[in-house]
Motif scaffolding. Structure first.
Motif, PDB file in Angstrom:
ATOM      1  N   SER A 173       5.686  18.648   2.651  1.00 59.59           N
ATOM      2  CA  SER A 173       4.809  18.021   1.675  1.00 59.59           C
ATOM      3  C   SER A 173       5.323  16.624   1.363  1.00 59.59           C
ATOM      4  CB  SER A 173       4.772  18.853   0.390  1.00 59.59           C
ATOM      5  OG  SER A 173       3.938  18.265  -0.576  1.00 59.59           O
ATOM      6  N   ARG A 174       4.396  15.677   1.216  1.00 61.26           N
ATOM      7  CA  ARG A 174       4.796  14.315   0.848  1.00 61.26           C
ATOM      8  C   ARG A 174       5.301  14.276  -0.587  1.00 61.26           C
ATOM      9  NH1 ARG A 174       3.516   9.901   3.967  1.00 61.26           N
ATOM     10  NH2 ARG A 174       2.031  10.228   5.680  1.00 61.26           N
ATOM     11  N   GLU A 175       6.197  13.339  -0.849  1.00 61.40           N
ATOM     12  CA  GLU A 175       6.637  13.100  -2.213  1.00 61.40           C
ATOM     13  C   GLU A 175       6.982  11.632  -2.379  1.00 61.40           C
ATOM     14  OE1 GLU A 175      10.047  15.401  -3.120  1.00 61.40           O
ATOM     15  OE2 GLU A 175      11.296  14.550  -1.542  1.00 61.40           O
ATOM     16  N   ALA A 176       6.787  11.140  -3.582  1.00 59.48           N
ATOM     17  CA  ALA A 176       7.064   9.735  -3.868  1.00 59.48           C
ATOM     18  C   ALA A 176       8.561   9.484  -3.964  1.00 59.48           C
ATOM     19  CB  ALA A 176       6.395   9.326  -5.168  1.00 59.48           C
ATOM     20  N   LYS A 177       8.989   8.376  -3.381  1.00 55.37           N
ATOM     21  CA  LYS A 177      10.408   8.003  -3.400  1.00 55.37           C
ATOM     22  C   LYS A 177      10.657   6.729  -4.196  1.00 55.37           C
ATOM     23  CE  LYS A 177      12.228  11.152  -0.634  1.00 55.37           C
ATOM     24  NZ  LYS A 177      13.286  12.080  -1.084  1.00 55.37           N
ATOM     25  N   GLY A 178       9.620   6.177  -4.822  1.00 53.98           N
ATOM     26  CA  GLY A 178       9.783   4.943  -5.577  1.00 53.98           C
ATOM     27  C   GLY A 178       8.776   3.910  -5.130  1.00 53.98           C
ATOM     28  N   ALA A 179       8.798   2.774  -5.797  1.00 53.53           N
ATOM     29  CA  ALA A 179       7.809   1.738  -5.535  1.00 53.53           C
ATOM     30  C   ALA A 179       8.466   0.496  -4.967  1.00 53.53           C
ATOM     31  CB  ALA A 179       7.076   1.372  -6.818  1.00 53.53           C
ATOM     32  N   GLN A 180       7.749  -0.152  -4.040  1.00 53.34           N
ATOM     33  CA  GLN A 180       8.127  -1.476  -3.549  1.00 53.34           C
ATOM     34  C   GLN A 180       7.171  -2.471  -4.169  1.00 53.34           C
ATOM     35  OE1 GLN A 180       8.623  -2.221   0.796  1.00 53.34           O
ATOM     36  NE2 GLN A 180       7.020  -3.756   0.528  1.00 53.34           N
ATOM     37  N   LEU A 181       7.697  -3.423  -4.932  1.00 48.50           N
ATOM     38  CA  LEU A 181       6.859  -4.383  -5.640  1.00 48.50           C
ATOM     39  C   LEU A 181       6.945  -5.755  -4.987  1.00 48.50           C
ATOM     40  CD1 LEU A 181       7.645  -3.339  -9.318  1.00 48.50           C
ATOM     41  CD2 LEU A 181       5.758  -2.590  -7.855  1.00 48.50           C
ATOM     42  N   ASP A 182       6.047  -6.637  -5.385  1.00 52.42           N
ATOM     43  CA  ASP A 182       5.964  -7.968  -4.794  1.00 52.42           C
ATOM     44  C   ASP A 182       6.970  -8.930  -5.415  1.00 52.42           C
ATOM     45  OD1 ASP A 182       3.675  -7.519  -3.046  1.00 52.42           O
ATOM     46  OD2 ASP A 182       2.531  -7.331  -4.897  1.00 52.42           O
ATOM     47  N   ASP A 183       7.456  -9.839  -4.580  1.00 52.37           N
ATOM     48  CA  ASP A 183       8.301 -10.920  -5.077  1.00 52.37           C
ATOM     49  C   ASP A 183       7.469 -12.145  -5.455  1.00 52.37           C
ATOM     50  OD1 ASP A 183      10.632  -9.421  -4.658  1.00 52.37           O
ATOM     51  OD2 ASP A 183      10.755 -10.073  -2.560  1.00 52.37           O
ATOM     52  N   ASP A 184       6.350 -12.338  -4.786  1.00 55.66           N
ATOM     53  CA  ASP A 184       5.518 -13.514  -5.031  1.00 55.66           C
ATOM     54  C   ASP A 184       4.770 -13.392  -6.352  1.00 55.66           C
ATOM     55  OD1 ASP A 184       6.380 -14.443  -2.604  1.00 55.66           O
ATOM     56  OD2 ASP A 184       4.616 -13.753  -1.512  1.00 55.66           O
ATOM     57  N   ASP A 185       4.328 -14.528  -6.878  1.00 55.80           N
ATOM     58  CA  ASP A 185       3.680 -14.557  -8.188  1.00 55.80           C
ATOM     59  C   ASP A 185       2.163 -14.443  -8.132  1.00 55.80           C
ATOM     60  OD1 ASP A 185       6.096 -14.830  -9.510  1.00 55.80           O
ATOM     61  OD2 ASP A 185       6.044 -17.019  -9.425  1.00 55.80           O
ATOM     62  N   ASP A 186       1.554 -14.650  -6.964  1.00 56.42           N
ATOM     63  CA  ASP A 186       0.091 -14.726  -6.911  1.00 56.42           C
ATOM     64  C   ASP A 186      -0.525 -13.563  -6.141  1.00 56.42           C
ATOM     65  OD1 ASP A 186       1.170 -15.517  -4.520  1.00 56.42           O
ATOM     66  OD2 ASP A 186      -0.126 -17.259  -4.238  1.00 56.42           O
ATOM     67  N   THR A 187       0.094 -12.392  -6.237  1.00 58.32           N
ATOM     68  CA  THR A 187      -0.375 -11.245  -5.465  1.00 58.32           C
ATOM     69  C   THR A 187      -1.295 -10.340  -6.276  1.00 58.32           C
ATOM     70  OG1 THR A 187       1.622 -10.031  -6.059  1.00 58.32           O
ATOM     71  CG2 THR A 187       1.644 -11.227  -3.967  1.00 58.32           C
ATOM     72  N   ASP A 188      -2.040  -9.519  -5.546  1.00 58.41           N
ATOM     73  CA  ASP A 188      -3.039  -8.639  -6.150  1.00 58.41           C
ATOM     74  C   ASP A 188      -2.434  -7.656  -7.151  1.00 58.41           C
ATOM     75  OD1 ASP A 188      -1.697  -7.326  -4.077  1.00 58.41           O
ATOM     76  OD2 ASP A 188      -3.510  -6.896  -2.911  1.00 58.41           O
ATOM     77  N   HIS A 189      -1.396  -6.948  -6.770  1.00 61.76           N
ATOM     78  CA  HIS A 189      -0.824  -5.915  -7.650  1.00 61.76           C
ATOM     79  C   HIS A 189      -0.281  -6.508  -8.940  1.00 61.76           C
ATOM     80  CE1 HIS A 189       2.305  -3.032  -9.032  1.00 61.76           C
ATOM     81  NE2 HIS A 189       1.405  -2.142  -8.682  1.00 61.76           N
ATOM     82  N   LYS A 190       0.386  -7.652  -8.839  1.00 58.89           N
ATOM     83  CA  LYS A 190       0.982  -8.278 -10.023  1.00 58.89           C
ATOM     84  C   LYS A 190      -0.084  -8.617 -11.053  1.00 58.89           C
ATOM     85  CE  LYS A 190       3.650 -12.329 -11.476  1.00 58.89           C
ATOM     86  NZ  LYS A 190       2.619 -12.867 -12.381  1.00 58.89           N
ATOM     87  N   PHE A 191      -1.146  -9.287 -10.626  1.00 63.44           N
ATOM     88  CA  PHE A 191      -2.172  -9.698 -11.586  1.00 63.44           C
ATOM     89  C   PHE A 191      -3.017  -8.521 -12.060  1.00 63.44           C
ATOM     90  CE2 PHE A 191      -1.507 -14.094  -9.927  1.00 63.44           C
ATOM     91  CZ  PHE A 191      -1.264 -14.694 -11.155  1.00 63.44           C
ATOM     92  N   LEU A 192      -3.189  -7.522 -11.215  1.00 64.39           N
ATOM     93  CA  LEU A 192      -3.905  -6.327 -11.654  1.00 64.39           C
ATOM     94  C   LEU A 192      -3.177  -5.678 -12.823  1.00 64.39           C
ATOM     95  CD1 LEU A 192      -6.182  -4.202 -11.169  1.00 64.39           C
ATOM     96  CD2 LEU A 192      -4.536  -3.008  -9.692  1.00 64.39           C
ATOM     97  N   LYS A 193      -1.866  -5.549 -12.715  1.00 70.21           N
ATOM     98  CA  LYS A 193      -1.087  -4.919 -13.778  1.00 70.21           C
ATOM     99  C   LYS A 193      -1.033  -5.787 -15.030  1.00 70.21           C
ATOM    100  CE  LYS A 193      -0.298  -1.141 -11.676  1.00 70.21           C
ATOM    101  NZ  LYS A 193      -1.002   0.080 -12.169  1.00 70.21           N
ATOM    102  N   GLU A 194      -1.317  -7.071 -14.891  1.00 71.35           N
ATOM    103  CA  GLU A 194      -1.379  -7.953 -16.061  1.00 71.35           C
ATOM    104  C   GLU A 194      -2.746  -7.904 -16.734  1.00 71.35           C
ATOM    105  OE1 GLU A 194      -0.196 -11.878 -15.000  1.00 71.35           O
ATOM    106  OE2 GLU A 194       1.879 -11.302 -14.520  1.00 71.35           O
TER     107      GLU A 194
END
Length: 305
Positions: A246-267
């Motif tokens: 079964s799959r399981e989460a091992k943690g998150a890889q986040l962005d280093d750049d400032d203008d990425t989709d995930h960063k601004f979505l979370k803001e």
């Protein structure tokens, strides 16, 4: 798009034709009384199938009742549905715009590669039809079904503006749009043009066992993106000699750049990210491999071992 005619929008998704996100998107667009709506979506949940297509057997398309729309449930993937929907084999007219969503969960960063929602829009792009994939950053325990309606309403100005650009032949042909709507959609901070980042959840595997022969066990699962909590969604019978993982989460890889989709979505922004079919490597990789490949051709094959 002909002058004087209402634009036609084709809607697909990967959560299935009865998913709350798709129904909300159809209802909001129908309520504007400005568009003709076609729906061609999978007959069941097809999340994370990426851009897979059905090749060796025919698809079944079953008419379904969605008020205000001409709709079919199809025994295929999101890419199949988008392709069939714009082929003129199912509908008499080809849509001016394809929308894929609204997905239950965000599609940012590397997750775009796995996404069936994004693949539905990408398939339209392959066929020179403007398209948008739309996802809502669902948070279990906080989000509710009404948020899909709010997400759809928040995207109507973009959808309308894209159709104006299509009519005026100004819409760029070398990209499609990927939209992510924040969890707190009622208080979003507006639209933000972003680029695809590198965020993703790192996944691992764990072996699971059955206590008795033939016991029902989970075979697939979905994940709440914020809590990384596995949720059983399907079952299968497992014989004693089989290994079950079964799959399981091992943690998150986040962005280093400032203008990425995930960063601004979370803001709290509604992120608008242009995507295309190609995934070019970073420039430094190309430079390195150019020199490396030249050296390879100069060496005898045995020297590499």
């Amino acid at each position: 798009m002909e002058d004087g005619k209402r634009p036609t929008i084709l809607i697909t998704n990967d959560d299935g034709i009865d998913a709350a996100g798709l129904i909300a998107l159809v209802q909001v667009l129908v309520s504007t009384n400005r568009f003709d709506i076609q729906v061609c979506a999978p007959d069941r949940e097809r999340s994370a199938v990426s851009h897979s297509i059905t090749w060796l057997h025919p698809l079944e398309a079953k008419p379904v009742n969605i008020p205000g729309a001409s709709a079919y449930a199809v025994s295929g993937t999101p890419a199949d549905c988008a392709s069939l929907g714009i082929s003129k084999a199912l509908f008499p007219t080809i849509a001016d715009l394809v929308l894929s969503g609204i997905n239950m969960g965000s599609n940012c960063g590397y997750h775009v590669v796995y996404s069936g929602t994004v693949a539905g829009a990408r398939e339209a792009f392959f066929n020179d039809i403007p398209s948008i994939s739309i996802s809502y950053d669902w948070v279990r325990g906080k989000s509710n079904v009404h948020d899909f309606t709010l997400a759809a309403e928040a995207c109507v100005p973009i959808i309308s503006a894209v159709l104006v650009e299509i009519k005026n032949q100004r819409h760029p042909q070398r990209c499609f749009l990927n939209i992510d709507v924040p969890a707190n959609v009622a208080d979003h901070k507006g639209y933000k043009l972003t680029k695809q980042g590198k965020s993703m959840f790192k996944m691992g595997w764990r072996q699971v066992t059955t206590e008795t022969h033939g016991q029902k066990m989970s075979s697939t699962m979905t994940m709440d993106i914020d809590t990384a909590t596995p949720t059983e969604t399907d079952t299968t019978f497992v014989s004693p000699e089989h290994l079950l993982f079964s799959r399981e989460a091992k943690g998150a890889q986040l962005d280093d750049d400032d203008d990425t989709d995930h960063k601004f979505l979370k803001e709290g922004y509604i992120t608008v990210t242009p995507l295309a079919a190609l995934s070019p490597a970073e420039a430094d990789c190309h430079a390195y491999l150019k020199d490396w490949l030249s050296s390879v051709s100069e060496l005898p094959s045995s020297s590499a071992l």
